[in-house]
Design a protein around this motif. Structure first.
Motif, PDB file in Angstrom:
ATOM      1  N   ASN A 177       0.640  -1.187  -0.164  1.00  0.00           N
ATOM      2  CA  ASN A 177      -0.119   0.121   0.039  1.00  0.00           C
ATOM      3  C   ASN A 177       0.786   1.156  -0.144  1.00  0.00           C
ATOM      4  O   ASN A 177       0.387   2.411  -0.118  1.00  0.00           O
ATOM      5  N   GLY A 178       2.149   1.127   0.135  1.00  0.00           N
ATOM      6  CA  GLY A 178       2.774   2.210  -0.079  1.00  0.00           C
ATOM      7  C   GLY A 178       3.062   3.057  -1.400  1.00  0.00           C
ATOM      8  O   GLY A 178       2.652   2.393  -2.243  1.00  0.00           O
TER       9      GLY A 178
ATOM     10  N   TYR B 192       2.852 -11.248   2.695  1.00  0.00           N
ATOM     11  CA  TYR B 192       2.434 -12.138   1.703  1.00  0.00           C
ATOM     12  C   TYR B 192       1.772 -11.272   0.757  1.00  0.00           C
ATOM     13  O   TYR B 192       0.806 -10.328   0.824  1.00  0.00           O
ATOM     14  N   ILE B 193       2.442 -11.477  -0.608  1.00  0.00           N
ATOM     15  CA  ILE B 193       1.736 -11.075  -1.739  1.00  0.00           C
ATOM     16  C   ILE B 193       1.589 -11.933  -2.776  1.00  0.00           C
ATOM     17  O   ILE B 193       2.262 -12.962  -3.148  1.00  0.00           O
TER      18      ILE B 193
ATOM     19  N   GLY C  18       7.198 -13.527   1.964  1.00  0.00           N
ATOM     20  CA  GLY C  18       8.597 -13.105   1.830  1.00  0.00           C
ATOM     21  C   GLY C  18       8.935 -11.543   2.687  1.00  0.00           C
ATOM     22  O   GLY C  18       7.899 -11.299   3.186  1.00  0.00           O
ATOM     23  N   TYR C  19      10.162 -11.099   2.158  1.00  0.00           N
ATOM     24  CA  TYR C  19      10.560  -9.773   2.988  1.00  0.00           C
ATOM     25  C   TYR C  19      10.550  -8.504   2.111  1.00  0.00           C
ATOM     26  O   TYR C  19      10.759  -9.136   0.681  1.00  0.00           O
ATOM     27  N   TRP C  20      10.348  -7.434   2.277  1.00  0.00           N
ATOM     28  CA  TRP C  20      10.642  -6.402   1.675  1.00  0.00           C
ATOM     29  C   TRP C  20      12.114  -5.960   1.808  1.00  0.00           C
ATOM     30  O   TRP C  20      12.639  -6.390   3.023  1.00  0.00           O
TER      31      TRP C  20
ATOM     32  N   GLY D 227      10.925  -8.674  -1.850  1.00  0.00           N
ATOM     33  CA  GLY D 227      12.225  -9.477  -2.110  1.00  0.00           C
ATOM     34  C   GLY D 227      12.005 -10.776  -2.960  1.00  0.00           C
ATOM     35  O   GLY D 227      12.805 -11.029  -3.714  1.00  0.00           O
ATOM     36  N   ASN D 228      10.950 -11.247  -2.926  1.00  0.00           N
ATOM     37  CA  ASN D 228      10.559 -12.301  -3.747  1.00  0.00           C
ATOM     38  C   ASN D 228      10.499 -12.310  -5.294  1.00  0.00           C
ATOM     39  O   ASN D 228      10.812 -13.082  -5.985  1.00  0.00           O
TER      40      ASN D 228
END
Length: 66
Positions: A15-16, A39-40, A45-47, A61-62
């Motif tokens: 949402n950024g 979760y996307i 994963g991680y940002w 990051g994924n």
């Protein structure tokens, strides 16, 4: 849904605000990993905090190939 590149956002979440979109295969400078877990599209994963063409922000990051 048509995805044309890597979104770089002002916050480590989907949402950024979108700052810039880096084309696929573009080289990003990773400044920090594992900033925020998310979760996307069913992926866990991680940002990452990244820099691209003078813009610093966050990318999931994924979607970054090391």
């Amino acid at each position: 849904m048509l995805v044309t590149g890597r979104s770089i956002r002002d916050q480590p979440n989907k949402n950024g605000n979108l700052l810039i979109t880096a084309p696929y295969q573009a080289k990003l400078t990773v400044l920090e990993t594992d900033v925020e877990h998310d979760y996307i599209n069913g992926k866990s994963g991680y940002w990452y905090k990244v820099e691209y063409q003078g813009t610093t922000g966050f990318s999931f990051g994924n979607y970054i190939e090391k």
